[in-house]
Design a protein around this motif. Sequence first.
Motif, PDB file in Angstrom:
ATOM      1  N   SER A   1     -52.623  13.377   5.865  1.00  0.00           N
ATOM      2  CA  SER A   1     -51.505  13.773   6.729  1.00  0.00           C
ATOM      3  C   SER A   1     -50.525  14.664   5.972  1.00  0.00           C
ATOM      4  O   SER A   1     -50.012  15.650   6.505  1.00  0.00           O
ATOM      5  N   LEU A   2     -50.271  14.310   4.728  1.00  0.00           N
ATOM      6  CA  LEU A   2     -49.354  15.103   3.913  1.00  0.00           C
ATOM      7  C   LEU A   2     -49.970  16.444   3.540  1.00  0.00           C
ATOM      8  O   LEU A   2     -49.280  17.471   3.491  1.00  0.00           O
ATOM      9  N   TRP A   3     -51.283  16.456   3.299  1.00  0.00           N
ATOM     10  CA  TRP A   3     -51.944  17.718   2.985  1.00  0.00           C
ATOM     11  C   TRP A   3     -51.923  18.666   4.183  1.00  0.00           C
ATOM     12  O   TRP A   3     -51.762  19.881   4.025  1.00  0.00           O
ATOM     13  N   ALA A   4     -52.089  18.136   5.382  1.00  0.00           N
ATOM     14  CA  ALA A   4     -52.009  18.975   6.575  1.00  0.00           C
ATOM     15  C   ALA A   4     -50.615  19.575   6.706  1.00  0.00           C
ATOM     16  O   ALA A   4     -50.455  20.744   7.084  1.00  0.00           O
ATOM     17  N   ALA A   5     -49.599  18.782   6.388  1.00  0.00           N
ATOM     18  CA  ALA A   5     -48.230  19.307   6.415  1.00  0.00           C
ATOM     19  C   ALA A   5     -48.049  20.398   5.378  1.00  0.00           C
ATOM     20  O   ALA A   5     -47.372  21.406   5.635  1.00  0.00           O
ATOM     21  N   VAL A   6     -48.662  20.229   4.201  1.00  0.00           N
ATOM     22  CA  VAL A   6     -48.588  21.260   3.157  1.00  0.00           C
ATOM     23  C   VAL A   6     -49.162  22.578   3.671  1.00  0.00           C
ATOM     24  O   VAL A   6     -48.583  23.653   3.459  1.00  0.00           O
ATOM     25  N   GLY A   7     -50.304  22.494   4.353  1.00  0.00           N
ATOM     26  CA  GLY A   7     -50.916  23.713   4.882  1.00  0.00           C
ATOM     27  C   GLY A   7     -50.042  24.428   5.887  1.00  0.00           C
ATOM     28  O   GLY A   7     -50.076  25.664   5.994  1.00  0.00           O
ATOM     29  N   ALA A   8     -49.250  23.655   6.640  1.00  0.00           N
ATOM     30  CA  ALA A   8     -48.377  24.268   7.647  1.00  0.00           C
ATOM     31  C   ALA A   8     -47.143  24.901   7.024  1.00  0.00           C
ATOM     32  O   ALA A   8     -46.491  25.742   7.658  1.00  0.00           O
ATOM     33  N   LEU A   9     -46.796  24.526   5.790  1.00  0.00           N
ATOM     34  CA  LEU A   9     -45.587  25.046   5.161  1.00  0.00           C
ATOM     35  C   LEU A   9     -45.744  26.482   4.668  1.00  0.00           C
ATOM     36  O   LEU A   9     -44.744  27.182   4.480  1.00  0.00           O
ATOM     37  N   VAL A  10     -46.970  26.909   4.409  1.00  0.00           N
ATOM     38  CA  VAL A  10     -47.194  28.226   3.798  1.00  0.00           C
ATOM     39  C   VAL A  10     -47.958  29.133   4.754  1.00  0.00           C
ATOM     40  O   VAL A  10     -48.584  28.676   5.712  1.00  0.00           O
ATOM     41  N   ASN A  11     -47.938  30.421   4.449  1.00  0.00           N
ATOM     42  CA  ASN A  11     -48.623  31.415   5.280  1.00  0.00           C
ATOM     43  C   ASN A  11     -49.808  32.057   4.572  1.00  0.00           C
ATOM     44  O   ASN A  11     -50.558  32.818   5.191  1.00  0.00           O
ATOM     45  N   ARG A  12     -49.966  31.770   3.277  1.00  0.00           N
ATOM     46  CA  ARG A  12     -51.062  32.354   2.506  1.00  0.00           C
ATOM     47  C   ARG A  12     -51.816  31.250   1.767  1.00  0.00           C
ATOM     48  O   ARG A  12     -51.212  30.289   1.278  1.00  0.00           O
ATOM     49  N   LEU A  13     -53.127  31.431   1.663  1.00  0.00           N
ATOM     50  CA  LEU A  13     -53.943  30.440   0.968  1.00  0.00           C
ATOM     51  C   LEU A  13     -53.540  30.320  -0.497  1.00  0.00           C
ATOM     52  O   LEU A  13     -53.676  29.252  -1.101  1.00  0.00           O
ATOM     53  N   GLU A  14     -53.048  31.427  -1.069  1.00  0.00           N
ATOM     54  CA  GLU A  14     -52.670  31.410  -2.480  1.00  0.00           C
ATOM     55  C   GLU A  14     -51.494  30.478  -2.754  1.00  0.00           C
ATOM     56  O   GLU A  14     -51.273  30.057  -3.901  1.00  0.00           O
ATOM     57  N   ASP A  15     -50.724  30.153  -1.726  1.00  0.00           N
ATOM     58  CA  ASP A  15     -49.527  29.331  -1.917  1.00  0.00           C
ATOM     59  C   ASP A  15     -49.772  27.838  -1.707  1.00  0.00           C
ATOM     60  O   ASP A  15     -48.848  27.034  -1.893  1.00  0.00           O
ATOM     61  N   VAL A  16     -50.995  27.477  -1.310  1.00  0.00           N
ATOM     62  CA  VAL A  16     -51.274  26.066  -1.026  1.00  0.00           C
ATOM     63  C   VAL A  16     -51.103  25.205  -2.274  1.00  0.00           C
ATOM     64  O   VAL A  16     -50.540  24.106  -2.223  1.00  0.00           O
ATOM     65  N   ALA A  17     -51.585  25.696  -3.416  1.00  0.00           N
ATOM     66  CA  ALA A  17     -51.532  24.893  -4.648  1.00  0.00           C
ATOM     67  C   ALA A  17     -50.096  24.566  -5.039  1.00  0.00           C
ATOM     68  O   ALA A  17     -49.768  23.419  -5.379  1.00  0.00           O
TER      69      ALA A  17
ATOM     70  N   ALA B   1     -46.608  14.659  10.625  1.00  0.00           N
ATOM     71  CA  ALA B   1     -46.589  15.304  11.945  1.00  0.00           C
ATOM     72  C   ALA B   1     -45.271  16.031  12.179  1.00  0.00           C
ATOM     73  O   ALA B   1     -45.244  17.133  12.742  1.00  0.00           O
ATOM     74  N   ARG B   2     -44.166  15.434  11.737  1.00  0.00           N
ATOM     75  CA  ARG B   2     -42.860  16.072  11.927  1.00  0.00           C
ATOM     76  C   ARG B   2     -42.761  17.369  11.127  1.00  0.00           C
ATOM     77  O   ARG B   2     -42.288  18.400  11.626  1.00  0.00           O
ATOM     78  N   ILE B   3     -43.206  17.334   9.875  1.00  0.00           N
ATOM     79  CA  ILE B   3     -43.183  18.544   9.047  1.00  0.00           C
ATOM     80  C   ILE B   3     -44.164  19.576   9.591  1.00  0.00           C
ATOM     81  O   ILE B   3     -43.871  20.783   9.626  1.00  0.00           O
ATOM     82  N   TYR B   4     -45.316  19.102  10.031  1.00  0.00           N
ATOM     83  CA  TYR B   4     -46.347  19.978  10.591  1.00  0.00           C
ATOM     84  C   TYR B   4     -45.812  20.706  11.825  1.00  0.00           C
ATOM     85  O   TYR B   4     -45.943  21.925  11.969  1.00  0.00           O
ATOM     86  N   GLU B   5     -45.185  19.958  12.714  1.00  0.00           N
ATOM     87  CA  GLU B   5     -44.646  20.549  13.934  1.00  0.00           C
ATOM     88  C   GLU B   5     -43.489  21.498  13.639  1.00  0.00           C
ATOM     89  O   GLU B   5     -43.295  22.497  14.342  1.00  0.00           O
ATOM     90  N   GLY B   6     -42.718  21.192  12.602  1.00  0.00           N
ATOM     91  CA  GLY B   6     -41.552  21.993  12.292  1.00  0.00           C
ATOM     92  C   GLY B   6     -41.846  23.261  11.529  1.00  0.00           C
ATOM     93  O   GLY B   6     -40.935  24.061  11.291  1.00  0.00           O
ATOM     94  N   SER B   7     -43.095  23.476  11.104  1.00  0.00           N
ATOM     95  CA  SER B   7     -43.396  24.656  10.288  1.00  0.00           C
ATOM     96  C   SER B   7     -44.646  25.409  10.734  1.00  0.00           C
ATOM     97  O   SER B   7     -44.916  26.497  10.215  1.00  0.00           O
ATOM     98  N   LEU B   8     -45.400  24.849  11.682  1.00  0.00           N
ATOM     99  CA  LEU B   8     -46.706  25.430  12.003  1.00  0.00           C
ATOM    100  C   LEU B   8     -46.587  26.861  12.519  1.00  0.00           C
ATOM    101  O   LEU B   8     -47.411  27.722  12.187  1.00  0.00           O
ATOM    102  N   LEU B   9     -45.617  27.166  13.358  1.00  0.00           N
ATOM    103  CA  LEU B   9     -45.490  28.496  13.944  1.00  0.00           C
ATOM    104  C   LEU B   9     -44.503  29.393  13.198  1.00  0.00           C
ATOM    105  O   LEU B   9     -44.189  30.489  13.671  1.00  0.00           O
ATOM    106  N   ARG B  10     -44.015  28.942  12.070  1.00  0.00           N
ATOM    107  CA  ARG B  10     -43.148  29.789  11.252  1.00  0.00           C
ATOM    108  C   ARG B  10     -44.003  30.784  10.466  1.00  0.00           C
ATOM    109  O   ARG B  10     -44.915  30.386   9.747  1.00  0.00           O
TER     110      ARG B  10
END
Length: 361
Positions: free
Chosen positions: A243-259, A333-342
């Motif tokens: 769940s936390l990893w999914a939120a991490v993915g929603a925070l960034v816009n590039r694959l290079e920033d996931v780490a 879910a809250r972080i995911y929803e708050g950043s997915l479309l940013r």
Amino acid sequence: MNLLEAVRLVAARELKVKLRDKTFLFSTLFFLLFAAASTVLPALFAGGPSTVAVAQSSPYEGRLRDAGLKVKIAADPERLVRDRDADAAVVDKGASNGSVPEVLAMKSAPNDVVRALSTPPEVRLLDPDAVNELVAFLVPFMFALVFFFTSLTFGVQIAQSVTEEKQTRMVEILVAAVPVRALLIGKVAAGGILALAQVALIALVSVAGAQFTGDAGSLLPLLAPAMSWFVPFFVLGFVMLASLWAAVGALVNRLEDVANAGMPVQLAVMAPFFLVIFLQDNPVAMRVLSYVPLSAPTAMPVRLFDGDAAGWEPFVSLVLLALAAAGALLAGARIYEGSLLRTNGRTSWAAAWRDRELRSL
């Protein structure tokens, strides 16, 4: 479309995509081959029992056969050793007070033959149920290793999948068809199914290899209780971290920033791994770790294997882990929803937590 149907749809899509991914298939095949090799190859390279040549009516023939050695009857046992038809020969050296065996070999003494002819002293075990020291070290290591690599590998893949959908703008199409929360739960569910299936396949191959080499009989009864508890602990622990990893993915816009964005989650995965490995001989520390949600998926099965946990303890630990997993799912879910479309750069955890723009979707 209700939430359950949407989750099922998203999970099915994720499973189809992943099962067609060559990287995932090759990694699974690699782990299976590694599991098979680690159980079968040591027994194959160890070689079989020595072949021993003895004379007709040798008084040592019975003892050698009882020890599982291959016995050849020969008029000249020494000749068989010189001709490489036997690993060793046992002859009667003779003595004034009876027979004395003599072992003949070419370059080195065959230990299994020497042990078969030796008279061991009587041994009384003060702790007959104690686990072999090597096994006692390897079992905690394997529990920690399986949970560490599986949660980290599949967690990063979930994060990358979310980021890739943002990067290609596919997420805008997906949120128009299904609720945002369904995307998160569906990805976590699909990742959990694949992770558990991979672990189960590796376990089956390892058990089959142990059965092939004859090492499973004594170890499986010891492992069975811990392994049966490891499954629910693994599932809940995976849900918590995925769940936390999914939120991490929603925070960034590039694959290079996931780490970089996922560094806090990586540390949350790594810390319990090293704590269980380094503190497995500390009963107090292991008792505490078995109730901490991040370390419970490995610490509690290890305590069950060692026989240090009371019957009620895994139930309490599992309830605490379930509450933590539910909390992580809601927070993710809250972080995911708050950043997915940013799409205006990387979103901070705090900004995603405060943003309620997508709550109505």
